[in-house]
Design a protein around this motif. Sequence first.
Motif, PDB file in Angstrom:
ATOM      1  N   GLU A   1     -16.277 -15.496   6.413  1.00  0.00           N
ATOM      2  CA  GLU A   1     -15.535 -14.536   5.593  1.00  0.00           C
ATOM      3  C   GLU A   1     -15.441 -13.178   6.281  1.00  0.00           C
ATOM      4  O   GLU A   1     -16.322 -12.802   7.071  1.00  0.00           O
ATOM      5  N   VAL A   2     -14.395 -12.451   5.957  1.00  0.00           N
ATOM      6  CA  VAL A   2     -14.239 -11.050   6.344  1.00  0.00           C
ATOM      7  C   VAL A   2     -13.732 -10.283   5.109  1.00  0.00           C
ATOM      8  O   VAL A   2     -12.847 -10.769   4.388  1.00  0.00           O
ATOM      9  N   GLU A   3     -14.299  -9.114   4.893  1.00  0.00           N
ATOM     10  CA  GLU A   3     -13.904  -8.289   3.743  1.00  0.00           C
ATOM     11  C   GLU A   3     -13.191  -7.026   4.224  1.00  0.00           C
ATOM     12  O   GLU A   3     -13.686  -6.306   5.087  1.00  0.00           O
ATOM     13  N   LEU A   4     -12.018  -6.772   3.677  1.00  0.00           N
ATOM     14  CA  LEU A   4     -11.270  -5.543   3.929  1.00  0.00           C
ATOM     15  C   LEU A   4     -11.273  -4.705   2.656  1.00  0.00           C
ATOM     16  O   LEU A   4     -11.025  -5.234   1.570  1.00  0.00           O
ATOM     17  N   VAL A   5     -11.523  -3.409   2.788  1.00  0.00           N
ATOM     18  CA  VAL A   5     -11.464  -2.493   1.645  1.00  0.00           C
ATOM     19  C   VAL A   5     -10.586  -1.314   2.043  1.00  0.00           C
ATOM     20  O   VAL A   5     -10.717  -0.775   3.155  1.00  0.00           O
ATOM     21  N   GLY A   6      -9.688  -0.921   1.161  1.00  0.00           N
ATOM     22  CA  GLY A   6      -8.778   0.167   1.496  1.00  0.00           C
ATOM     23  C   GLY A   6      -8.271   0.897   0.275  1.00  0.00           C
ATOM     24  O   GLY A   6      -8.739   0.684  -0.852  1.00  0.00           O
ATOM     25  N   THR A   7      -7.286   1.755   0.510  1.00  0.00           N
ATOM     26  CA  THR A   7      -6.720   2.553  -0.579  1.00  0.00           C
ATOM     27  C   THR A   7      -5.204   2.619  -0.445  1.00  0.00           C
ATOM     28  O   THR A   7      -4.662   2.623   0.664  1.00  0.00           O
ATOM     29  N   ILE A   8      -4.534   2.682  -1.586  1.00  0.00           N
ATOM     30  CA  ILE A   8      -3.088   2.844  -1.669  1.00  0.00           C
ATOM     31  C   ILE A   8      -2.802   4.176  -2.349  1.00  0.00           C
ATOM     32  O   ILE A   8      -3.422   4.503  -3.368  1.00  0.00           O
ATOM     33  N   ARG A   9      -1.861   4.948  -1.800  1.00  0.00           N
ATOM     34  CA  ARG A   9      -1.435   6.205  -2.405  1.00  0.00           C
ATOM     35  C   ARG A   9       0.090   6.190  -2.562  1.00  0.00           C
ATOM     36  O   ARG A   9       0.809   5.916  -1.597  1.00  0.00           O
ATOM     37  N   THR A  10       0.554   6.483  -3.765  1.00  0.00           N
ATOM     38  CA  THR A  10       1.988   6.518  -4.048  1.00  0.00           C
ATOM     39  C   THR A  10       2.305   7.690  -4.952  1.00  0.00           C
ATOM     40  O   THR A  10       1.428   8.219  -5.643  1.00  0.00           O
ATOM     41  N   LEU A  11       3.600   8.081  -4.962  1.00  0.00           N
ATOM     42  CA  LEU A  11       4.002   9.266  -5.721  1.00  0.00           C
ATOM     43  C   LEU A  11       5.043   8.979  -6.795  1.00  0.00           C
ATOM     44  O   LEU A  11       5.496   9.906  -7.464  1.00  0.00           O
ATOM     45  N   ASN A  12       5.423   7.716  -6.953  1.00  0.00           N
ATOM     46  CA  ASN A  12       6.212   7.359  -8.128  1.00  0.00           C
ATOM     47  C   ASN A  12       5.902   5.922  -8.512  1.00  0.00           C
ATOM     48  O   ASN A  12       5.445   5.112  -7.690  1.00  0.00           O
ATOM     49  N   GLN A  13       6.134   5.599  -9.783  1.00  0.00           N
ATOM     50  CA  GLN A  13       5.682   4.324 -10.325  1.00  0.00           C
ATOM     51  C   GLN A  13       6.432   3.144  -9.733  1.00  0.00           C
ATOM     52  O   GLN A  13       5.854   2.069  -9.520  1.00  0.00           O
ATOM     53  N   ASP A  14       7.715   3.294  -9.461  1.00  0.00           N
ATOM     54  CA  ASP A  14       8.479   2.182  -8.892  1.00  0.00           C
ATOM     55  C   ASP A  14       7.922   1.768  -7.530  1.00  0.00           C
ATOM     56  O   ASP A  14       7.742   0.574  -7.256  1.00  0.00           O
ATOM     57  N   MET A  15       7.645   2.762  -6.675  1.00  0.00           N
ATOM     58  CA  MET A  15       7.089   2.449  -5.360  1.00  0.00           C
ATOM     59  C   MET A  15       5.670   1.901  -5.488  1.00  0.00           C
ATOM     60  O   MET A  15       5.252   1.031  -4.712  1.00  0.00           O
ATOM     61  N   ARG A  16       4.947   2.383  -6.476  1.00  0.00           N
ATOM     62  CA  ARG A  16       3.595   1.884  -6.719  1.00  0.00           C
ATOM     63  C   ARG A  16       3.639   0.395  -7.066  1.00  0.00           C
ATOM     64  O   ARG A  16       2.883  -0.408  -6.503  1.00  0.00           O
ATOM     65  N   ASP A  17       4.523   0.023  -7.983  1.00  0.00           N
ATOM     66  CA  ASP A  17       4.650  -1.378  -8.372  1.00  0.00           C
ATOM     67  C   ASP A  17       5.078  -2.241  -7.191  1.00  0.00           C
ATOM     68  O   ASP A  17       4.550  -3.346  -6.982  1.00  0.00           O
ATOM     69  N   GLN A  18       6.041  -1.730  -6.415  1.00  0.00           N
ATOM     70  CA  GLN A  18       6.538  -2.483  -5.266  1.00  0.00           C
ATOM     71  C   GLN A  18       5.445  -2.698  -4.229  1.00  0.00           C
ATOM     72  O   GLN A  18       5.299  -3.793  -3.659  1.00  0.00           O
ATOM     73  N   LEU A  19       4.636  -1.668  -3.994  1.00  0.00           N
ATOM     74  CA  LEU A  19       3.578  -1.760  -2.987  1.00  0.00           C
ATOM     75  C   LEU A  19       2.497  -2.740  -3.425  1.00  0.00           C
ATOM     76  O   LEU A  19       1.981  -3.522  -2.615  1.00  0.00           O
ATOM     77  N   HIS A  20       2.147  -2.707  -4.703  1.00  0.00           N
ATOM     78  CA  HIS A  20       1.137  -3.644  -5.203  1.00  0.00           C
ATOM     79  C   HIS A  20       1.571  -5.092  -4.974  1.00  0.00           C
ATOM     80  O   HIS A  20       0.784  -5.924  -4.508  1.00  0.00           O
ATOM     81  N   LYS A  21       2.810  -5.396  -5.314  1.00  0.00           N
ATOM     82  CA  LYS A  21       3.320  -6.756  -5.120  1.00  0.00           C
ATOM     83  C   LYS A  21       3.325  -7.131  -3.640  1.00  0.00           C
ATOM     84  O   LYS A  21       2.987  -8.266  -3.270  1.00  0.00           O
ATOM     85  N   ALA A  22       3.687  -6.159  -2.795  1.00  0.00           N
ATOM     86  CA  ALA A  22       3.781  -6.443  -1.363  1.00  0.00           C
ATOM     87  C   ALA A  22       2.419  -6.713  -0.742  1.00  0.00           C
ATOM     88  O   ALA A  22       2.295  -7.551   0.165  1.00  0.00           O
ATOM     89  N   VAL A  23       1.375  -6.017  -1.194  1.00  0.00           N
ATOM     90  CA  VAL A  23       0.028  -6.258  -0.657  1.00  0.00           C
ATOM     91  C   VAL A  23      -0.391  -7.700  -0.936  1.00  0.00           C
ATOM     92  O   VAL A  23      -0.903  -8.397  -0.049  1.00  0.00           O
ATOM     93  N   HIS A  24      -0.171  -8.158  -2.156  1.00  0.00           N
ATOM     94  CA  HIS A  24      -0.490  -9.558  -2.483  1.00  0.00           C
ATOM     95  C   HIS A  24       0.321 -10.518  -1.616  1.00  0.00           C
ATOM     96  O   HIS A  24      -0.220 -11.497  -1.067  1.00  0.00           O
TER      97      HIS A  24
END
Length: 427
Positions: free
Chosen positions: A282-305
């Motif tokens: 196993e390998v574990e990655l931990v990170g952070t996402i920063r966004t400035l509007n909700q649409d981009m936030r939703d899009q980024l969350h889906k893209a990470v998955h």
Amino acid sequence: MKPSILFIALLSAAPLAQADTVSDKAKELEPQVIEWRRHFHQYPELSNREFETAEYIAQYLRDLGLPLQTGVAKTGVVAVLDTGKPGPTIALRADMDGLPVPEQNDLPFRSHAIGEYNGNEVPVMHACGHDTHMAMLMGAAKILTEMKSELNGKIKFVFQPAEEGAPAGEEGGAELMVKEGVMQGVDVIFGLHISSDTDVGVVEYRHGGIMAAVDPFKILVKGKQAHGAYPWLSVDPITTAAQIVMGLQTIVSRELPLTEDAAVVTVGSIHGGNRSNIIPNEVELVGTIRTLNQDMRDQLHKAVHRKANSIAESMRAEVEVTLPLDYSYPVTYNDPALMDKMLPTLHRTAGEGNVKEVKAVTGAEDFSFFQQEVPGVYLFVGGKPVDLPREQAPAHHTPEFKIDEAGMKLGVELLTNLTLDYMRGEE
């Protein structure tokens, strides 16, 4: 002069006279504000552990004659100034917690405090300016209390714990204050943050998102262990993790409309393996996402998955994506209509040339939870000596952090005038 013109002239003169009065009161109170700040700086406490800090503030508010609640969201303090006259309810907020940072400067009131963080004994420091925030709000509370007969409506003075995040396994901060009903009946909220790289006397603002939403994440990459000499017998989670890290970077650069707002995906921690010749499971990655509007936030969350799962599948591995990981802050969003309404207050208080519209920053603030409940405005107030080059200013969250205490007077005036002007506008 026609009566209508005279009336307009009197209305415009009133805020100017008010500003002079508030400025005089803030100047008179400045030595006390500095004294409060130095006390908080010398005796910082970590998130959800601000016991002595809270009692110091509570006793001061009692001395002002204000009814208050203690133990709000663990250690918070909320006092109410009720004028007894109809009008809006305005909340003013300051955060209270320090950070697990060792102080390294020559201040005579520097911190030697020790606290417990994640089970470890750590030095504690006000390395972000929350000591100044508390002192400035205490100053505004005193001035507004003295002006009670001239006010209408109510003012809530909100001293909030755990802005930097509650300890593991605990709730805290603005989110918990909202759950406990602090914002019930509130019409608007104002807050500010000292800035170590902004000149004393300057106030910075922005319409809309001024600080980013923050969403930590964890990606667990599961493979198959094998000897490092025979990698074809493995499902290599390290190679898979490396490709995921690179793939995550293309989300911002290739999928998001960056001309609208900035966004960040950062992997800050990678853990896996223990020997040079063993491919781990196993390998574990931990990170952070920063966004400035909700649409981009939703899009980024889906893209990470999508990126993590697709890359893992291509490498015969599996992934578990946890997003958000342990906490999540919304965008710190200045209501545009409220921001427009209060801009004249900023100009009158700080003076022409000292009010700057700035770009958003990708740091985060849990003041955003209050702004999800009611319209709010969050500002930056200068705390850098004007003769210090910006590139030499000590950064927030570092052992060298310090600010010019001369910047706090403007903060006291802003909190006071924003309250008075909003009340006047709602009469």
